[in-house]
Design a protein around this motif. Structure first.
Motif, PDB file in Angstrom:
ATOM      1  N   ALA A 162       0.871  -1.178   0.000  1.00  0.00           N
ATOM      2  CA  ALA A 162       0.000   0.000   0.000  1.00  0.00           C
ATOM      3  C   ALA A 162       0.901   1.220   0.000  1.00  0.00           C
ATOM      4  N   ALA A 163       0.638   2.146  -0.927  1.00  0.00           N
ATOM      5  CA  ALA A 163       1.546   3.283  -1.133  1.00  0.00           C
ATOM      6  C   ALA A 163       1.708   4.127   0.128  1.00  0.00           C
ATOM      7  N   ALA A 164       0.646   4.270   0.918  1.00  0.00           N
ATOM      8  CA  ALA A 164       0.690   5.175   2.081  1.00  0.00           C
ATOM      9  C   ALA A 164       1.238   4.504   3.339  1.00  0.00           C
ATOM     10  N   SER A 165       1.582   3.222   3.257  1.00  0.00           N
ATOM     11  CA  SER A 165       2.036   2.483   4.438  1.00  0.00           C
ATOM     12  C   SER A 165       3.537   2.625   4.657  1.00  0.00           C
ATOM     13  N   GLY A 166       3.920   3.115   5.825  1.00  0.00           N
ATOM     14  CA  GLY A 166       5.337   3.177   6.176  1.00  0.00           C
ATOM     15  C   GLY A 166       5.949   1.797   6.311  1.00  0.00           C
ATOM     16  N   ASN A 167       5.175   0.836   6.791  1.00  0.00           N
ATOM     17  CA  ASN A 167       5.692  -0.531   6.877  1.00  0.00           C
ATOM     18  C   ASN A 167       6.022  -1.077   5.491  1.00  0.00           C
ATOM     19  N   CYS A 168       5.143  -0.811   4.516  1.00  0.00           N
ATOM     20  CA  CYS A 168       5.449  -1.231   3.140  1.00  0.00           C
ATOM     21  C   CYS A 168       6.667  -0.489   2.611  1.00  0.00           C
ATOM     22  N   HIS A 169       6.797   0.795   3.014  1.00  0.00           N
ATOM     23  CA  HIS A 169       7.909   1.571   2.471  1.00  0.00           C
ATOM     24  C   HIS A 169       9.267   1.005   2.899  1.00  0.00           C
ATOM     25  N   LYS A 170       9.333   0.439   4.094  1.00  0.00           N
ATOM     26  CA  LYS A 170      10.585  -0.210   4.511  1.00  0.00           C
ATOM     27  C   LYS A 170      11.009  -1.251   3.473  1.00  0.00           C
ATOM     28  N   VAL A 171      10.038  -2.035   3.039  1.00  0.00           N
ATOM     29  CA  VAL A 171      10.333  -3.114   2.080  1.00  0.00           C
ATOM     30  C   VAL A 171      10.668  -2.539   0.713  1.00  0.00           C
ATOM     31  N   ARG A 172       9.897  -1.518   0.293  1.00  0.00           N
ATOM     32  CA  ARG A 172      10.207  -0.895  -1.007  1.00  0.00           C
ATOM     33  C   ARG A 172      11.629  -0.351  -1.016  1.00  0.00           C
ATOM     34  N   MET A 173      12.049   0.232   0.114  1.00  0.00           N
ATOM     35  CA  MET A 173      13.410   0.781   0.185  1.00  0.00           C
ATOM     36  C   MET A 173      14.464  -0.307   0.004  1.00  0.00           C
ATOM     37  N   LEU A 174      14.325  -1.429   0.730  1.00  0.00           N
ATOM     38  CA  LEU A 174      15.375  -2.456   0.650  1.00  0.00           C
ATOM     39  C   LEU A 174      15.356  -3.165  -0.706  1.00  0.00           C
ATOM     40  N   LEU A 175      14.160  -3.376  -1.263  1.00  0.00           N
ATOM     41  CA  LEU A 175      14.095  -3.965  -2.609  1.00  0.00           C
ATOM     42  C   LEU A 175      14.855  -3.080  -3.601  1.00  0.00           C
ATOM     43  N   SER A 176      14.696  -1.769  -3.479  1.00  0.00           N
ATOM     44  CA  SER A 176      15.371  -0.848  -4.391  1.00  0.00           C
ATOM     45  C   SER A 176      16.874  -0.805  -4.128  1.00  0.00           C
ATOM     46  N   ILE A 177      17.248  -0.725  -2.861  1.00  0.00           N
ATOM     47  CA  ILE A 177      18.671  -0.645  -2.515  1.00  0.00           C
ATOM     48  C   ILE A 177      19.419  -1.899  -2.975  1.00  0.00           C
ATOM     49  N   LEU A 178      18.789  -3.057  -2.821  1.00  0.00           N
ATOM     50  CA  LEU A 178      19.435  -4.313  -3.217  1.00  0.00           C
ATOM     51  C   LEU A 178      19.201  -4.644  -4.698  1.00  0.00           C
ATOM     52  N   GLY A 179      18.380  -3.833  -5.382  1.00  0.00           N
ATOM     53  CA  GLY A 179      18.148  -4.051  -6.812  1.00  0.00           C
ATOM     54  C   GLY A 179      17.450  -5.361  -7.117  1.00  0.00           C
ATOM     55  N   ILE A 180      16.451  -5.709  -6.321  1.00  0.00           N
ATOM     56  CA  ILE A 180      15.760  -6.987  -6.485  1.00  0.00           C
ATOM     57  C   ILE A 180      14.517  -6.788  -7.366  1.00  0.00           C
ATOM     58  N   ALA A 181      14.452  -7.525  -8.469  1.00  0.00           N
ATOM     59  CA  ALA A 181      13.286  -7.443  -9.359  1.00  0.00           C
ATOM     60  C   ALA A 181      12.056  -7.971  -8.634  1.00  0.00           C
ATOM     61  N   HIS A 182      10.937  -7.280  -8.778  1.00  0.00           N
ATOM     62  CA  HIS A 182       9.716  -7.712  -8.092  1.00  0.00           C
ATOM     63  C   HIS A 182       8.502  -7.068  -8.744  1.00  0.00           C
ATOM     64  N   GLU A 183       7.361  -7.658  -8.453  1.00  0.00           N
ATOM     65  CA  GLU A 183       6.077  -7.147  -8.933  1.00  0.00           C
ATOM     66  C   GLU A 183       5.343  -6.561  -7.730  1.00  0.00           C
ATOM     67  N   VAL A 184       4.773  -5.369  -7.886  1.00  0.00           N
ATOM     68  CA  VAL A 184       4.013  -4.740  -6.800  1.00  0.00           C
ATOM     69  C   VAL A 184       2.522  -4.963  -7.036  1.00  0.00           C
ATOM     70  N   ILE A 185       1.836  -5.511  -6.043  1.00  0.00           N
ATOM     71  CA  ILE A 185       0.389  -5.729  -6.133  1.00  0.00           C
ATOM     72  C   ILE A 185      -0.274  -4.837  -5.090  1.00  0.00           C
ATOM     73  N   PRO A 186      -0.960  -3.778  -5.543  1.00  0.00           N
ATOM     74  CA  PRO A 186      -1.550  -2.836  -4.578  1.00  0.00           C
ATOM     75  C   PRO A 186      -2.719  -3.470  -3.826  1.00  0.00           C
ATOM     76  N   ILE A 187      -2.758  -3.219  -2.533  1.00  0.00           N
ATOM     77  CA  ILE A 187      -3.876  -3.635  -1.675  1.00  0.00           C
ATOM     78  C   ILE A 187      -4.575  -2.354  -1.230  1.00  0.00           C
ATOM     79  N   ASN A 188      -5.870  -2.295  -1.444  1.00  0.00           N
ATOM     80  CA  ASN A 188      -6.651  -1.087  -1.176  1.00  0.00           C
ATOM     81  C   ASN A 188      -7.047  -1.029   0.301  1.00  0.00           C
ATOM     82  N   LEU A 189      -6.226  -0.326   1.101  1.00  0.00           N
ATOM     83  CA  LEU A 189      -6.502  -0.284   2.546  1.00  0.00           C
ATOM     84  C   LEU A 189      -7.793   0.475   2.886  1.00  0.00           C
ATOM     85  N   PRO A 190      -8.063   1.654   2.283  1.00  0.00           N
ATOM     86  CA  PRO A 190      -9.343   2.314   2.612  1.00  0.00           C
ATOM     87  C   PRO A 190     -10.542   1.420   2.268  1.00  0.00           C
TER      88      PRO A 190
END
Lengths: 198, 198
Positions: free
Chosen positions: B6-34
């Protein structure tokens, strides 16, 4: 090594359990929580969060019960209690986080309110506890141990505050798989108990 | 691998950061929290706690942002982001627990109340946040990074909800060492931002 400890603390009990199971010689230094000794400058110098447990091993100081379990398992337990492969490590971490969030904000806070007068929203903590314990119970219907096919520090981290839930006036009667897991934990060689657990 | 995000989730952002830093290919599947998609049976089958992020890597499913950081660092990062020695592992774990307890129950819940209407005690969360951020700030006055002499997953786990604190109406002005650490994080190769962080 030295363990700064409080007898009534479930977080401290996690550490007492692993020290006993691994047979690690140590000195216990009681911290008087009702007397607020954990907030004195002497203790805050060990742990700026002003909590127990704290472990001192020579010049190494580790705070947070989960971090102490990681330290002891990694230093003294080989891979038996904390695996090194990515999946195993992550599965253990899931339950360490569950101990810190779901079990703390649920059964541990309800117990802290009723036993020690901690100012929290009791009804909210009890409702959260029922959801979290139900998740554990369903998981344990299909698994003997929380993270892997053997006991790990995940089980030790999650045991005290789930097993002490009735001190927070949260019934454990609905959770048969949890009760069976408590018995498996109690049968571990080196298991130690605390007030409220038997 | 797949990240349920979820774009607005800080917990998700932790993972997005490490995936980017380590250059790991991945697919993002949005979950609609509202829209409460995280509580649907499809998502609860992935994660019985009904939260994001969840990572799927082949037949491995990991829930909890800290556990996902452990998994990615252990599988793809060597020891750079998560050491294997007992002291290093435990020092990282201290801050993973701090992210789960102090930063969640403080700045993250205050933000969730103000941005998403989450039913919590705002004044209590803000007061807890000020204590926790002060502890981090004092630690960072003497240390460039939280756990070790280099960035680790401890820093990534603690970054989003401390850096997003002002969305919970918690001033970061008193915390100069925290501000300097935010800049060091932003300078990491592969750093990615999210709404509210710049």
């Amino acid at each position: 090594m030295k363990l700064y400890d409080a007898a009534a603390s479930g977080n401290c009990h996690k550490v007492r359990m692993l020290l006993s199971i691994l047979g690690i010689a140590h000195e216990v230094i009681p911290i008087n929580l009702p007397g607020m000794e954990q907030k004195t400058s002497a203790h805050m110098a060990r742990n700026p969060l002003g909590t127990v447990p704290v472990l001192e091993d020579g010049d190494v100081t580790i705070c947070d019960s989960q971090a102490i379990l990681v330290y002891l398992a990694s230093k003294h337990g080989g891979e038996a209690w904390l695996p090194r492969d990515p999946v195993g490590q992550a599965k253990v971490q899931q339950w360490l986080s569950f101990a810190v969030n779901e079990l703390w904000n649920g059964p541990a806070l309800a117990r802290a309110n009723l036993l020690f007068g901690r100012d929290i929203d009791l009804a909210r903590a009890q409702a959260a506890a029922n959801i979290s314990l139900a998740v554990m119970d369903r998981h344990l219907e299909a698994n003997d141990w929380l993270a892997l096919g053997r006991p790990t520090i995940a089980d030790i981290a999650c045991y005290p505050y789930s097993a002490l839930a009735e001190e927070g006036e949260i019934s454990l009667v609905p959770f048969a798989a949890l009760a069976a897991w408590f018995e498996r934990i109690k049968a571990l060689e080196g298991y130690v108990s605390m007030a409220g657990l038997d």
